[in-house]
Design an enzyme around this catalytic site. Sequence first.
Site, PDB file in Angstrom:
ATOM      1  N   HIS A 162       6.704 -65.896-103.284  1.00 39.46           N
ATOM      2  CA  HIS A 162       7.423 -65.515-102.071  1.00 39.46           C
ATOM      3  C   HIS A 162       6.779 -66.124-100.839  1.00 39.46           C
ATOM      4  O   HIS A 162       5.730 -66.787-100.909  1.00 39.46           O
ATOM      5  CB  HIS A 162       7.506 -63.987-101.943  1.00 39.46           C
ATOM      6  CG  HIS A 162       6.209 -63.272-101.796  1.00 39.46           C
ATOM      7  ND1 HIS A 162       5.556 -63.149-100.589  1.00 39.46           N
ATOM      8  CD2 HIS A 162       5.432 -62.621-102.712  1.00 39.46           C
ATOM      9  CE1 HIS A 162       4.438 -62.441-100.759  1.00 39.46           C
ATOM     10  NE2 HIS A 162       4.333 -62.118-102.039  1.00 39.46           N
ATOM     11  N   CYS A 178       0.273 -61.647-105.749  1.00 43.83           N
ATOM     12  CA  CYS A 178       1.450 -62.503-105.795  1.00 43.83           C
ATOM     13  C   CYS A 178       1.145 -63.904-105.276  1.00 43.83           C
ATOM     14  O   CYS A 178       0.108 -64.154-104.665  1.00 43.83           O
ATOM     15  CB  CYS A 178       2.599 -61.871-105.016  1.00 43.83           C
ATOM     16  SG  CYS A 178       3.276 -60.403-105.835  1.00 43.83           S
TER      17      CYS A 178
END
Length: 225
Positions: A162, A178
Amino acid sequence: MASLKVKLSILAAGLMLSGCMQATTYEATNTANFKPRDKEFLAKVSYVKTPVPEPFRRAIVEYHRKEAPGSIVVDSDNHYLYYVMDGGKAIRYGITVGEEAMAWSGVAKIGAMTEWPAWHPTKGEIERLGVPTFVPPGPDNPMGSRAMYLYANNKDTLFRIHGTNQPEYIGASISSGCIRMTNEDVIDLYTRAKLGTIVVVLEPHHGDSPYNSQMALQGGVAMMQ
């Protein structure tokens, strides 16, 4: 102090890598891929748009592993994400990754894709970071402009590729697990990826780069079997 140490480590890595940089074709951001909401939100960000150190700027590079064109390879050790193309080439992006204890590795597929996602922190993130239970989409959302959700064995791994509202950490490992890219880079990757795209996240200490080609000599096919 921790933030200063991270920034100094990024600078040091950049200086070391720039001395042995292979011939590289850097890619400028193609704003033609931006949608009206992208332009609106990116114009409103309150974070400082810190320039990415040269070794971590988006570039077209020679690719010597054997993953199929159209797949994504994440090299957490060296803070790179590769989008594999035809002809022995790949687009290489600089990324922020989680500290080793927070990381995930393996073979996954993109199971969902979202533009300007909301953020639903996990219980652990809420306890560790003191963040709210929900953050709506927007220019300063930590999920950034795009999110690609990684699934393995038909289950959400809870790891994502992301955007970020902390571009100063591209090239570093910080506490969230992440895979973060600049908002501009993740928009570029999003236009190339699709549902079902294979994502190979290399195990810690198995990274590969133009500066450490040990894994390249081993091929990498086994991870795709």
